[in-house]
Motif scaffolding. Sequence first.
Motif, short mmCIF file in Angstrom:
data_model
loop_
_atom_site.label_atom_id
_atom_site.label_comp_id
_atom_site.label_asym_id
_atom_site.label_seq_id
_atom_site.Cartn_x
_atom_site.Cartn_y
_atom_site.Cartn_z
N GLN A 229 60.08 48.90 18.63
CA GLN A 229 61.19 48.27 19.21
C GLN A 229 62.46 49.12 19.31
O GLN A 229 62.77 49.86 18.32
CB GLN A 229 61.41 46.76 18.58
CG GLN A 229 60.16 45.96 18.72
CD GLN A 229 59.92 45.44 19.90
OE1 GLN A 229 60.96 45.05 20.76
NE2 GLN A 229 58.52 45.55 20.50
N ALA A 230 63.26 48.74 20.19
CA ALA A 230 64.74 49.65 20.27
C ALA A 230 65.61 49.09 19.29
O ALA A 230 65.62 47.93 18.69
CB ALA A 230 65.36 49.24 21.70
N VAL B 266 68.52 43.64 23.36
CA VAL B 266 68.04 44.80 23.93
C VAL B 266 67.97 44.48 25.22
O VAL B 266 67.57 43.42 25.91
CB VAL B 266 66.40 44.79 23.64
CG1 VAL B 266 65.73 45.79 24.28
CG2 VAL B 266 66.24 45.24 22.04
N PRO B 267 68.75 45.44 26.08
CA PRO B 267 69.18 46.96 25.88
C PRO B 267 70.73 46.72 25.53
O PRO B 267 71.48 47.86 25.36
CB PRO B 267 68.89 47.74 26.77
CG PRO B 267 69.01 46.81 28.05
CD PRO B 267 68.49 45.53 27.42
N THR B 268 71.54 45.80 25.52
CA THR B 268 72.99 45.61 25.25
C THR B 268 73.46 45.59 23.97
O THR B 268 73.17 44.58 23.45
CB THR B 268 73.72 44.45 26.15
OG1 THR B 268 72.76 44.92 27.50
CG2 THR B 268 74.95 44.57 26.47
N LEU B 269 74.42 46.41 23.62
CA LEU B 269 75.06 46.26 22.48
C LEU B 269 76.45 45.86 22.68
O LEU B 269 77.21 46.48 23.65
CB LEU B 269 75.18 47.89 21.76
CG LEU B 269 75.94 47.72 20.47
CD1 LEU B 269 75.51 47.00 19.25
CD2 LEU B 269 76.32 49.27 20.16
N ALA B 270 77.06 44.84 22.23
CA ALA B 270 78.38 44.53 22.09
C ALA B 270 79.14 44.21 20.96
O ALA B 270 78.49 43.40 20.13
CB ALA B 270 78.34 43.13 23.03
N THR C 292 74.83 50.25 26.98
CA THR C 292 73.34 50.07 27.03
C THR C 292 72.51 51.19 26.32
O THR C 292 73.00 52.23 26.26
CB THR C 292 72.90 50.42 28.56
OG1 THR C 292 73.66 49.32 29.41
CG2 THR C 292 71.43 50.16 28.86
N VAL C 293 71.60 50.77 25.38
CA VAL C 293 71.03 51.30 24.42
C VAL C 293 69.60 52.00 24.85
O VAL C 293 69.03 50.83 25.25
CB VAL C 293 70.95 50.87 23.26
CG1 VAL C 293 70.34 51.77 22.04
CG2 VAL C 293 72.11 50.18 22.51
N GLY C 294 69.32 53.21 24.71
CA GLY C 294 67.93 53.68 25.22
C GLY C 294 67.56 55.08 24.77
O GLY C 294 68.66 55.95 25.12
N ASN C 295 66.50 55.33 24.32
CA ASN C 295 66.09 56.91 24.20
C ASN C 295 67.14 57.63 23.45
O ASN C 295 67.54 58.91 23.64
CB ASN C 295 66.03 57.52 25.30
CG ASN C 295 64.77 57.04 26.30
OD1 ASN C 295 63.73 56.42 25.49
ND2 ASN C 295 64.94 56.94 27.48
N LEU D 24 77.34 57.88 23.29
CA LEU D 24 77.06 58.14 21.88
C LEU D 24 75.52 58.31 21.66
O LEU D 24 74.73 57.86 22.12
CB LEU D 24 77.60 56.85 21.10
CG LEU D 24 78.96 56.74 20.98
CD1 LEU D 24 79.13 55.48 21.77
CD2 LEU D 24 79.52 56.16 19.56
N ASN D 25 75.37 59.51 20.77
CA ASN D 25 74.12 60.05 20.74
C ASN D 25 73.68 59.80 19.05
O ASN D 25 74.55 59.86 18.41
CB ASN D 25 74.06 61.66 21.02
CG ASN D 25 74.31 62.13 22.37
OD1 ASN D 25 73.51 61.51 23.12
ND2 ASN D 25 75.28 62.63 22.56
#
Length: 122
Positions: free
Chosen positions: A26-27, A77-81, A97-100, A119-120
């Motif tokens: 899961q993300a 998922v997939p939105t961070l606020a 938006t979060v992914g990979n 951001l990484n």
Amino acid sequence: MKRFSSATLLLLGMLNTACGGSTAPQATVDGNWQGSTGGQTVSISLASSGLAVSGSGTITPTGSPSYAVTISGTFVVPTLAVTMTSAQHPSIGLTSTVGNGTMSGALNGAEFVDAVIVLNRK
């Protein structure tokens, strides 16, 4: 005790997967992230519990001292606020938006106006 054959167990596993069961990871936003925008570096550390996200971090403007922020918000998922607050500066919102291993979005508040940031995961 009733015994099941290997074929029966395999069939049950296939049905579980076909009906939405998944073993895929899961993300998550948990961990350390870093990125920059407009000459400012943003470093944050996040932890989630259910949909709630909290954490801390620093924002480092070029040529100026960094300042600490506390973070609270949600991750659906997939939105961070989240909102980043600091004693020295007005609140800053981050929607991404979060992914990979990356999150891409925008910062708003304080000195940021729709500032695009990636951001990484560190």
